[in-house]
Scaffold this motif. Structure first.
Motif, mmCIF file in Angstrom:
data_model
loop_
_atom_site.group_PDB
_atom_site.id
_atom_site.type_symbol
_atom_site.label_atom_id
_atom_site.label_comp_id
_atom_site.label_asym_id
_atom_site.label_seq_id
_atom_site.Cartn_x
_atom_site.Cartn_y
_atom_site.Cartn_z
ATOM 1 N N UNK A 134 0.828 -1.209 0.000
ATOM 2 C CA UNK A 134 0.000 0.000 0.000
ATOM 3 C C UNK A 134 0.862 1.259 0.000
ATOM 4 N N UNK A 135 0.371 2.351 -0.555
ATOM 5 C CA UNK A 135 1.027 3.638 -0.340
ATOM 6 C C UNK A 135 0.971 3.992 1.145
ATOM 7 N N UNK A 136 1.894 4.814 1.633
ATOM 8 C CA UNK A 136 1.912 5.163 3.055
ATOM 9 C C UNK A 136 0.702 5.972 3.503
ATOM 10 N N UNK A 137 0.395 5.828 4.788
ATOM 11 C CA UNK A 137 -0.666 6.626 5.415
ATOM 12 C C UNK A 137 -0.478 8.122 5.141
ATOM 13 N N UNK A 138 0.775 8.564 5.068
ATOM 14 C CA UNK A 138 1.039 9.997 4.950
ATOM 15 C C UNK A 138 0.393 10.589 3.705
ATOM 16 N N UNK A 139 0.298 9.804 2.629
ATOM 17 C CA UNK A 139 -0.372 10.300 1.421
ATOM 18 C C UNK A 139 -1.845 10.555 1.709
ATOM 19 N N UNK A 140 -2.476 9.648 2.445
ATOM 20 C CA UNK A 140 -3.885 9.843 2.808
ATOM 21 C C UNK A 140 -4.051 10.993 3.782
ATOM 22 N N UNK A 141 -3.117 11.133 4.718
ATOM 23 C CA UNK A 141 -3.146 12.222 5.704
ATOM 24 C C UNK A 141 -3.178 13.579 5.000
ATOM 25 N N UNK A 142 -2.271 13.785 4.055
ATOM 26 C CA UNK A 142 -2.227 15.063 3.344
ATOM 27 C C UNK A 142 -3.504 15.270 2.538
ATOM 28 N N UNK A 143 -3.987 14.210 1.918
ATOM 29 C CA UNK A 143 -5.207 14.318 1.119
ATOM 30 C C UNK A 143 -6.397 14.709 1.991
ATOM 31 N N UNK A 144 -6.521 14.063 3.147
ATOM 32 C CA UNK A 144 -7.625 14.358 4.067
ATOM 33 C C UNK A 144 -7.556 15.796 4.568
ATOM 34 N N UNK A 145 -6.369 16.255 4.937
ATOM 35 C CA UNK A 145 -6.234 17.608 5.468
ATOM 36 C C UNK A 145 -6.537 18.669 4.415
ATOM 37 N N UNK A 146 -6.468 18.281 3.143
ATOM 38 C CA UNK A 146 -6.807 19.204 2.054
ATOM 39 C C UNK A 146 -8.226 18.968 1.554
ATOM 40 N N UNK A 147 -9.042 18.279 2.413
ATOM 41 C CA UNK A 147 -10.454 18.020 2.118
ATOM 42 C C UNK A 147 -10.663 17.104 0.930
ATOM 43 N N UNK A 148 -9.646 16.292 0.616
ATOM 44 C CA UNK A 148 -9.786 15.309 -0.448
ATOM 45 C C UNK A 148 -10.212 13.963 0.102
ATOM 46 N N UNK A 149 -10.423 13.001 -0.802
ATOM 47 C CA UNK A 149 -10.839 11.663 -0.407
ATOM 48 C C UNK A 149 -9.795 10.648 -0.847
ATOM 49 N N UNK A 150 -9.131 9.981 0.095
ATOM 50 C CA UNK A 150 -8.183 8.920 -0.258
ATOM 51 C C UNK A 150 -8.941 7.617 -0.528
ATOM 52 N N UNK A 151 -9.637 7.563 -1.667
ATOM 53 C CA UNK A 151 -10.531 6.445 -1.949
ATOM 54 C C UNK A 151 -9.791 5.173 -2.338
ATOM 55 N N UNK A 152 -8.464 5.219 -2.321
ATOM 56 C CA UNK A 152 -7.667 4.034 -2.625
ATOM 57 C C UNK A 152 -7.465 3.135 -1.395
ATOM 58 N N UNK A 153 -7.800 3.634 -0.224
ATOM 59 C CA UNK A 153 -7.605 2.852 0.993
ATOM 60 C C UNK A 153 -8.544 1.645 1.019
ATOM 61 N N UNK A 154 -8.097 0.507 1.587
ATOM 62 C CA UNK A 154 -8.992 -0.641 1.747
ATOM 63 C C UNK A 154 -9.987 -0.379 2.867
ATOM 64 N N UNK A 155 -10.895 -1.321 3.083
ATOM 65 C CA UNK A 155 -11.808 -1.211 4.212
ATOM 66 C C UNK A 155 -11.012 -1.233 5.519
ATOM 67 N N UNK A 156 -11.388 -0.367 6.455
ATOM 68 C CA UNK A 156 -10.619 -0.242 7.693
ATOM 69 C C UNK A 156 -10.600 -1.545 8.480
ATOM 70 N N UNK A 157 -11.738 -2.232 8.580
ATOM 71 C CA UNK A 157 -11.771 -3.480 9.338
ATOM 72 C C UNK A 157 -10.843 -4.522 8.731
ATOM 73 N N UNK A 158 -10.835 -4.610 7.414
ATOM 74 C CA UNK A 158 -9.946 -5.565 6.740
ATOM 75 C C UNK A 158 -8.492 -5.209 7.019
#
Length: 497
Positions: free
Chosen positions: A342-366
């Motif tokens: 997977x790409x690192x969490x940090x990519x999703x962190x920056x995306x979230x803080x800029x009001x974007x959606x990191x839709x590449x993430x898997x389901x959290x429970x999985x």
């Protein structure tokens, strides 16, 4: 890259890069952290994300190719010195030029940092954005005296909470505090600082006086033996008003390793190759999810945060601190996600803080169930060991080729290859990435950060043998580095480059 690294899924990499680029919307990404090489795990490792390479890095230490953008504004390049004072004053040293260079960018910047402050907002200027947890929110959530109440509010069981009391006024007598928490040795914490600051281990009246010198309120806790640990957690708002919480593999963190020049209560580094007991790993993940959901409900806090815990000698997990921001572990812990393709969490962190959606993430429970499985198996996993100047006089690092992969040979460091990512080095083969080393001309003062030793290991190459002790390999790396440290002129004789 070592053979242990699974290829990062190409489609996920492209999706993560697209999501981040969409969130940036053409605005230049700028990093403002002590290390100008920050975020390197995103762009200098497997499945690199070009959108994550900053156009400008502002910091204290300049970084190295390929672990820095083409434009770097580093205080060390001006002073020619490293030391404890320099690592705390770099923002003042480069402030005027930072404002000028940021204003000259083609659009108002997005500044990535540990947490947002008034200074960084001024640097960003009109229309600029600081992509970081708000500093005021961070101070509220990280308040050490309030941490046990946070655990209670989130329903974390008592068995996972360290016995403690909150003291809002003056600290009572030592005997009374020992009685209240049921421990001879105490840990007194106050404020919302990082790096072990705000923590005093109390064994004597003199220690208690040092603790009382901190501004309250105080958390006074029982001292618990075992491994310290850090876990990186990512909260991502969902489309229904809730939040998905992703929990990384917990580490084993060495604390107060005197042989490495690390003081009491301070981290010497983290190792993610050691296995955890399954029940403790599962309980840690469950508690982290509870806390992440609570922080979203109460504070609308999303993005990265970290939990510090203790893995006790009998295999239980007990929490002791929360860090609502990027951390010193963020860079290397990202390798855990890359090991899972997977790409690192940090990519999703920056995306979230800029009001974007990191839709590449898997389901959290999985993801979290897979975290538990990964945590209970031995390596491979990344680690880092902090490098400090342990001597009493100024030195320079001589006879090295700068940051890269080295091997210990005949008590010295032998160059192996260039590198900028922990997976470039296989510690089981005796290799180590030395990151952020000073240039040969830089004068390093006692206590200076000399960088970090990083690698992947399945266990034999770990730098730590015990919670407060280096392994033979860790000792060998530090001793070999020390062989390259030569006396330097006194400060009065140093001319900044």
């Amino acid at each position: 890259m070592t053979a242990w690294m699974s290829p990062v899924d190409t489609a996920l990499t492209e999706a993560a890069g697209t999501a981040l680029a969409r969130a940036l919307d053409g605005r230049p990404l700028v990093s403002a952290e002590r290390f100008c090489s920050s975020i390197r795990t995103l762009y200098a490792g497997p499945g690199p994300l070009p959108a994550a390479r900053p156009v400008l890095a502002i910091g204290c230490y300049p970084g190295w190719e390929p672990a820095a953008p083409s434009t770097v504004l580093a205080a060390e390049n001006r002073t020619g010195r490293r030391g404890p004072a320099e690592r705390h004053s770099w923002m003042e040293a480069v402030g005027a030029d930072a404002v000028r260079q940021l204003a000259e960018l083609h659009r108002p910047p997005v500044i990535a940092a540990w947490y947002a402050t008034g200074r960084l907002r001024r640097w960003a200027g009109p229309g600029g954005t600081v992509a970081a947890i708000d500093g005021r929110l961070r101070a509220v959530i990280e308040d050490k005296a309030a941490f046990d109440a946070l655990l209670q509010e989130t329903g974390v069981p008592q068995r996972m909470r360290i016995p403690c009391v909150r003291v809002d006024g003056a600290l009572p007598a030592l005997a009374e505090l020992r009685r209240q928490v049921g421990s001879e040795r105490l840990v007194v914490q106050a404020g919302a600082d990082s790096g072990g600051r705000g923590t005093v281990f109390v064994d004597s009246e003199e220690d208690l006086r040092r603790a009382a010198a901190m501004s309250g309120p105080y958390k006074v806790a029982a001292f618990v033996t075992g491994w310290s640990s850090n876990t990186t957690i990512l909260s991502v708002p969902d489309t229904s008003g809730g939040v998905a919480v992703y929990v990384d593999r917990p580490s084993h963190k060495a604390i107060g390793v005197t042989a490495a020049g690390i003081g009491p209560g301070k981290s010497a580094g983290n190792d993610w190759s050691r296995p955890w007991p399954e029940r403790a790993a599962a309980e840690l993940v469950d508690a982290a999810v509870r806390i992440g959901r609570h922080l979203w409900t109460e504070h609308r806090m999303a993005g990265l945060f970290g939990l510090d815990a203790l893995l006790t000698e009998d295999g239980r997990v007990m929490f002791n601190e929360i860090n609502c921001r990027n951390q010193g572990t963020t860079e290397v812990s990202a390798v855990n996600q890359q090991l899972r393709g997977l790409p690192p969490f940090l990519a999703a962190h920056l995306t979230v803080l800029l009001s974007g959606r990191p839709d590449w993430l898997p389901e959290a429970d999985v993801f979290n169930h897979a975290t538990i499985r990964a945590a209970v198996r031995p390596g491979p996993g990344p680690y880092y060991l902090k490098l400090r100047h342990r001597g009493t006089g100024p030195i320079r690092a001589s006879g090295l080729r700068g940051p890269g992969v080295y091997r210990v040979e005949d008590g010295r460091l032998a160059w192996v290859r260039p590198g900028a990512h922990p997976a470039c080095a296989n510690a089981d083969l005796g290799e180590v990435l030395l990151a952020n080393l000073p240039a040969e001309h830089v004068v390093c003062l006692p206590g200076a950060e000399l960088g970090t030793a990083e690698a992947l290991t399945t266990g034999p190459g770990t730098p730590f043998a015990a919670p407060h002790q280096l392994s033979p390999f860790g000792d060998a790396v530090l001793d070999a580095l020390a062989a390259h440290l030569t006396p330097a002129p006194t400060l009065s004789e140093v001319t900044p480059s």
